[in-house]
Design an enzyme around this catalytic site. Structure first.
Site, PDB file in Angstrom:
ATOM      1  N   VAL A 103       4.104 -47.971 -65.091  1.00 60.39           N
ATOM      2  CA  VAL A 103       4.573 -46.941 -65.578  1.00 60.39           C
ATOM      3  C   VAL A 103       5.630 -46.128 -66.096  1.00 60.39           C
ATOM      4  O   VAL A 103       6.602 -46.532 -64.944  1.00 60.39           O
ATOM      5  CB  VAL A 103       3.832 -45.873 -64.460  1.00 60.39           C
ATOM      6  N   CYS A 104       5.706 -45.717 -66.833  1.00 61.18           N
ATOM      7  CA  CYS A 104       6.970 -45.306 -67.598  1.00 61.18           C
ATOM      8  C   CYS A 104       8.137 -47.214 -67.445  1.00 61.18           C
ATOM      9  O   CYS A 104       7.767 -47.655 -67.559  1.00 61.18           O
ATOM     10  CB  CYS A 104       7.689 -44.324 -67.137  1.00 61.18           C
ATOM     11  N   THR A 105       9.538 -46.590 -67.074  1.00 60.25           N
ATOM     12  CA  THR A 105      10.429 -47.545 -66.704  1.00 60.25           C
ATOM     13  C   THR A 105      10.067 -48.601 -65.516  1.00 60.25           C
ATOM     14  O   THR A 105      10.836 -49.390 -65.326  1.00 60.25           O
ATOM     15  CB  THR A 105      11.991 -46.749 -66.683  1.00 60.25           C
TER      16      THR A 105
END
Length: 231
Positions: A103-105
């Site tokens: 998720v995300c970075t």
């Protein structure tokens, strides 16, 4: 592990963004029969977004899992991609997992572990282009699937990501039942959640804030990519 009793592991690190994993955790924890584990290199307690999470497992003590998920946060470039032990555990668990996810970075950590070469992957919009340094293909999708790799975009995309994974594990009807149970029906008061829809002044303000971090984050990713070439 079995199809009806999936083991889902969140690989955490200091400086993780808590919503990157607490949002998906709520969805996964609602899946009957699922075991959802929080783990880190050292186990014990870890801080994320000003909240301390305790009772974490040690990654090394987890023999295998169906889903390995790496959340994002400032700690990705400050800690996770610099930690050889963390990256080694990701590679080990990913080797037998049904789904390798982030998720995300968190996708930058997957990249630093050598798990995204030639793969399309999502990331927070401000740092998505850094994926190319790991041989990945940045994708602007909110949830992106390439083979058994499933990645979510920035922060709140983790909830959509989790429903996508649940649908893979237990079917679309189960995913929809959980969606209804937790009343996931987002209706944001503003259309500023994507750079494409945010007012220009708001986008400029956020870009200015991120600019102070850009050189630092790029440097950390370039160093991790160089280490990956040696590995």
């Amino acid at each position: 592990m079995s199809a009806g009793q999936p083991v889902i592991v969140f690989a955490l690190f200091p400086g993780v963004t808590q919503l990157d994993f607490t949002g998906p955790h709520q969805v996964f924890a609602s899946l009957p029969g699922a075991t959802v584990m929080l783990a880190s290199v050292a186990g014990g307690a870890i801080e994320g977004s000003g909240i301390t999470f305790s009772g974490l497992h040690r990654l090394a003590d987890i023999s295998a899992c169906d889903v390995i998920c790496v959340p994002g946060g400032m700690g990705v470039t400050d800690n996770a991609i610099r930690d050889a032990a963390f990256l080694a555990e990701l590679r080990r668990l990913a080797g037998s997992a049904r789904y390798v996810t982030s998720v995300c970075t968190g996708s930058l950590a997957l990249g630093a572990a050598g798990l995204l070469r030639g793969k399309r992957a999502a990331c927070h919009w401000a740092w998505r282009d850094l994926l190319t340094l790991f041989g990945a293909i940045p994708d602007a999708g909110r949830v992106v699937r390439d083979g058994n790799v499933i990645t979510g975009g920035g922060v709140t995309a983790g909830i959509d990501f989790a429903f996508t994974v649940v649908a893979e594990l237990a079917g679309a009807e189960m995913a929809q039942a959980i969606q209804l149970q937790i009343e996931y029906a987002p209706a944001p008061p503003f259309a500023a959640g994507r750079p494409e829809t945010a007012p220009p002044a708001i986008l400029a303000r956020v870009n200015e804030r991120n600019a102070a971090l850009a050189a630092q984050r790029r440097g950390a990713v370039e160093a991790a990519a160089a280490r990956l070439e040696v590995w």
